[in-house]
Design a protein around this motif. Structure first.
Motif, mmCIF file in Angstrom:
data_model
loop_
_atom_site.group_PDB
_atom_site.id
_atom_site.type_symbol
_atom_site.label_atom_id
_atom_site.label_comp_id
_atom_site.label_asym_id
_atom_site.label_seq_id
_atom_site.Cartn_x
_atom_site.Cartn_y
_atom_site.Cartn_z
ATOM 1 N N MET A 7 0.747 -1.139 -0.038
ATOM 2 C CA MET A 7 -0.128 0.024 0.238
ATOM 3 C C MET A 7 0.975 1.103 0.006
ATOM 4 O O MET A 7 0.278 2.274 0.016
ATOM 5 C CB MET A 7 -0.952 -0.127 1.355
ATOM 6 C CG MET A 7 -2.351 0.045 0.805
ATOM 7 S SD MET A 7 -3.491 0.345 2.031
ATOM 8 C CE MET A 7 -4.213 -1.164 1.943
ATOM 9 N N GLY B 164 -5.728 2.314 4.198
ATOM 10 C CA GLY B 164 -4.309 3.047 3.964
ATOM 11 C C GLY B 164 -4.209 4.215 4.781
ATOM 12 O O GLY B 164 -5.347 4.925 5.067
ATOM 13 N N SER C 59 0.701 1.164 5.151
ATOM 14 C CA SER C 59 -0.117 0.068 5.216
ATOM 15 C C SER C 59 -0.374 -0.084 7.006
ATOM 16 O O SER C 59 0.403 0.589 7.433
ATOM 17 C CB SER C 59 0.550 -1.272 5.026
ATOM 18 O OG SER C 59 1.662 -1.498 5.584
ATOM 19 N N THR D 29 -0.119 9.212 -3.234
ATOM 20 C CA THR D 29 -1.263 9.541 -3.679
ATOM 21 C C THR D 29 -1.375 11.124 -3.133
ATOM 22 O O THR D 29 -1.327 11.439 -1.967
ATOM 23 C CB THR D 29 -2.552 8.998 -2.742
ATOM 24 O OG1 THR D 29 -2.388 7.686 -3.032
ATOM 25 C CG2 THR D 29 -3.787 9.303 -3.451
ATOM 26 N N HIS E 10 -8.981 6.057 4.622
ATOM 27 C CA HIS E 10 -8.956 5.348 3.462
ATOM 28 C C HIS E 10 -8.962 3.948 3.425
ATOM 29 O O HIS E 10 -8.263 3.424 3.945
ATOM 30 C CB HIS E 10 -7.812 6.008 2.526
ATOM 31 C CG HIS E 10 -7.717 5.650 1.210
ATOM 32 N ND1 HIS E 10 -8.282 5.879 0.381
ATOM 33 C CD2 HIS E 10 -6.821 4.650 0.803
ATOM 34 C CE1 HIS E 10 -8.029 5.215 -1.111
ATOM 35 N NE2 HIS E 10 -6.938 4.547 -0.580
ATOM 36 N N LYS E 11 -9.567 3.444 2.313
ATOM 37 C CA LYS E 11 -9.798 1.866 2.147
ATOM 38 C C LYS E 11 -9.714 1.920 0.687
ATOM 39 O O LYS E 11 -10.291 2.461 -0.131
ATOM 40 C CB LYS E 11 -11.207 1.356 2.435
ATOM 41 C CG LYS E 11 -11.098 1.173 4.062
ATOM 42 C CD LYS E 11 -12.250 0.226 4.631
ATOM 43 C CE LYS E 11 -12.372 0.282 6.117
ATOM 44 N NZ LYS E 11 -13.442 -0.535 6.487
ATOM 45 N N ASN E 12 -8.709 0.952 0.076
ATOM 46 C CA ASN E 12 -8.733 0.580 -1.180
ATOM 47 C C ASN E 12 -9.857 -0.475 -1.566
ATOM 48 O O ASN E 12 -10.783 -0.827 -1.018
ATOM 49 C CB ASN E 12 -7.450 -0.161 -1.587
ATOM 50 C CG ASN E 12 -7.286 -1.527 -0.909
ATOM 51 O OD1 ASN E 12 -8.148 -2.297 -0.486
ATOM 52 N ND2 ASN E 12 -6.212 -2.054 -0.984
ATOM 53 N N GLU E 13 -9.914 -0.810 -3.029
ATOM 54 C CA GLU E 13 -11.126 -1.696 -3.554
ATOM 55 C C GLU E 13 -11.072 -2.828 -2.867
ATOM 56 O O GLU E 13 -12.355 -3.519 -2.825
ATOM 57 C CB GLU E 13 -10.628 -1.747 -4.760
ATOM 58 C CG GLU E 13 -9.604 -2.515 -5.350
ATOM 59 C CD GLU E 13 -8.395 -1.592 -5.495
ATOM 60 O OE1 GLU E 13 -7.294 -2.106 -5.666
ATOM 61 O OE2 GLU E 13 -8.454 -0.438 -5.453
#
Length: 179
Positions: free
Chosen positions: A1, A50, A12, A5, A42-45
């Protein structure tokens, strides 16, 4: 992670646990409490969290607050969420926070210092053991000399007593001279 961005590093949960010196499960627990209190992480797919720098600072503040005897974990989370209230954490805190790489470098520096100290301590211990051995040898020699001197003195005293006993004649009583 650990991708960038918007020029911010995303950590992570494992990296955050290393940064803060806590267990990965503790990071997860704190994150769940923060989310429950309305804080966005924040969360990824895939649903993996994150953490941005500001999230790490929030977690650090929770840890600091929970060290107080009058502060429960839930209260600490509520205090941090209410002070954050959607705004960024103060710039002072952002400047204080260290990046993962800086912490790793700091840890490596501390490890090197520890290794140097350990080597110095081992050398000191060797020298101390040598000095103690010399002292023990000296004491043993002195004790042996003392023992020999005492034994010689005892022998001399014993020989003197024998000599006195053999040279001593039984004394006659004054009336025995007339017989």
């Amino acid at each position: 992670m650990s991708s960038d961005t918007d020029a911010s590093k995303v950590y992570s949960a494992k990296e955050v646990s290393v940064l803060l010196g806590i267990q990965n499960t503790t990071v997860r627990k704190y994150s769940q409490l923060l989310e429950k209190a309305g804080y966005h992480i924040h969360k990824n797919e895939l649903g993996h969290r994150g953490f941005f720098d500001k999230d790490v600072i929030v977690l650090r503040k929770i840890i600091e607050l929970t060290k107080r005897p009058d502060m429960s974990l839930e209260n600490a989370v509520n205090v941090v969420v209410s002070t954050d209230a959607g705004s960024d954490i103060s710039k002072c805190d952002m400047q204080k926070s260290m990046t993962y790489q800086e912490i790793l470098e700091d840890n490596q520096r501390l490890l090197k210092e520890f290794e140097d100290f350990k080597n110095q301590q081992l050398e000191f211990n060797k020298e101390l053991l040598q000095q103690l051995k010399k002292r023990d040898d000296y004491i043993a020699t002195k004790l042996e000399q003392r023992d020999q001197s005492l034994m010689n003195t005892i022998r001399e005293m014993h020989d003197t007593q024998k000599l006195i006993a053999t040279t001593k004649q039984p004394s006659k009583k004054w009336w025995e001279f007339w017989k």
